[in-house]
Design an enzyme around this catalytic site. Sequence first.
Site, mmCIF file in Angstrom:
data_model
loop_
_atom_site.group_PDB
_atom_site.id
_atom_site.type_symbol
_atom_site.label_atom_id
_atom_site.label_comp_id
_atom_site.label_asym_id
_atom_site.label_seq_id
_atom_site.Cartn_x
_atom_site.Cartn_y
_atom_site.Cartn_z
ATOM 1 C CB SER A 186 21.406 -97.493 -35.430
ATOM 2 O OG SER A 186 21.801 -98.301 -36.467
ATOM 3 C CE1 TYR A 199 20.409 -101.345 -32.167
ATOM 4 C CE2 TYR A 199 20.830 -101.149 -34.073
ATOM 5 C CZ TYR A 199 21.495 -100.738 -33.037
ATOM 6 O OH TYR A 199 22.602 -100.161 -33.148
#
Length: 329
Positions: A186, A199
């Site tokens: 990401s 995350y």
Amino acid sequence: MTLTCWEKISLVALAAIGLRILLKIGILVWKKLIAPSFGFGIDLRTQGKWAVITGATSGIGKAYAEQLAEKGLDIVLISRSLPKLEEVAAAIKQRYGVQVRIVEADLAEGQAVYDKIAKATEELEIAVVVNNAGGSYEYPELFTKVSEECLSTILQLNVAALTGVARALLPGMYEQKKGVLINIGSALAIIPSPYLTVYAASKAYVVKFSCDLAAEAEPHGVTVQCLIPGPVATKMSKIKKATWMAPTAEKFVEASLKTVGIESCTTGYPPHFLLTAIVYVLRCMCEKGTLWLISKTLVNIRARALNKENNKKENDLKGALQSKSLNNE
């Protein structure tokens, strides 16, 4: 006009700096625009016959399965939902006429699942593995308020499962001396991400793991790529309407497949590179201001999510009270 020694040295230094800048720009243009556009990436069909995709029943994983099937690769779908696996498998078989195998596996369960995947694919000539399965927050939240269950799931899927699947399937790829491993990270791994702390940190692991693994795998003929996308309109991201900055999963995968073999770590989708570049420039100009802006944005997203959640609870309560009132009547 005669130049002094220092003036000559200065001119040479400026010329060297200018050439270096031009070289960097040239390489960037080649990698981001020219090479992908003219198909200089790896033809995955030359790497083997099968594509293995985790988290394959929706979003980016499903898009990879469909587009790799369109290229003529047979598909192994891995997900925890058997009904969804069967539905997606049937659709791919009917549309693309390729072989499709399914592996029902909850990657949060650990080593036994990785062994199951290895056994289910042991005789296959694997061309590409897409390590796509992952977990995230429901919405941006303070680290101390995120549930233990949520944190455990994120770490298990984004770190342990991604590592375990790679460990299970790479030996076969090393043996055949070809293949591609794509790990989905990401952009949050490389830009400030307060309120998405765990995350983002788990995706930073994906970047480091992939970059070092790429160096190990290259002598064995295997290519490892790490994708660090920005926002994509999927169920996981909760973005319902696609835009030029938040493309559909299909558009993102179409762009990212063109970069395989060209870039080992990439956003995959050019506008996402622009996004990360803007954040990088802003950080260079004012670190605190950039952190404030990102924090403010994520706090606003958190507030909207909490308001939506509270409204839903109120509506459910009203519905329950009305139902109870009608029953009493």
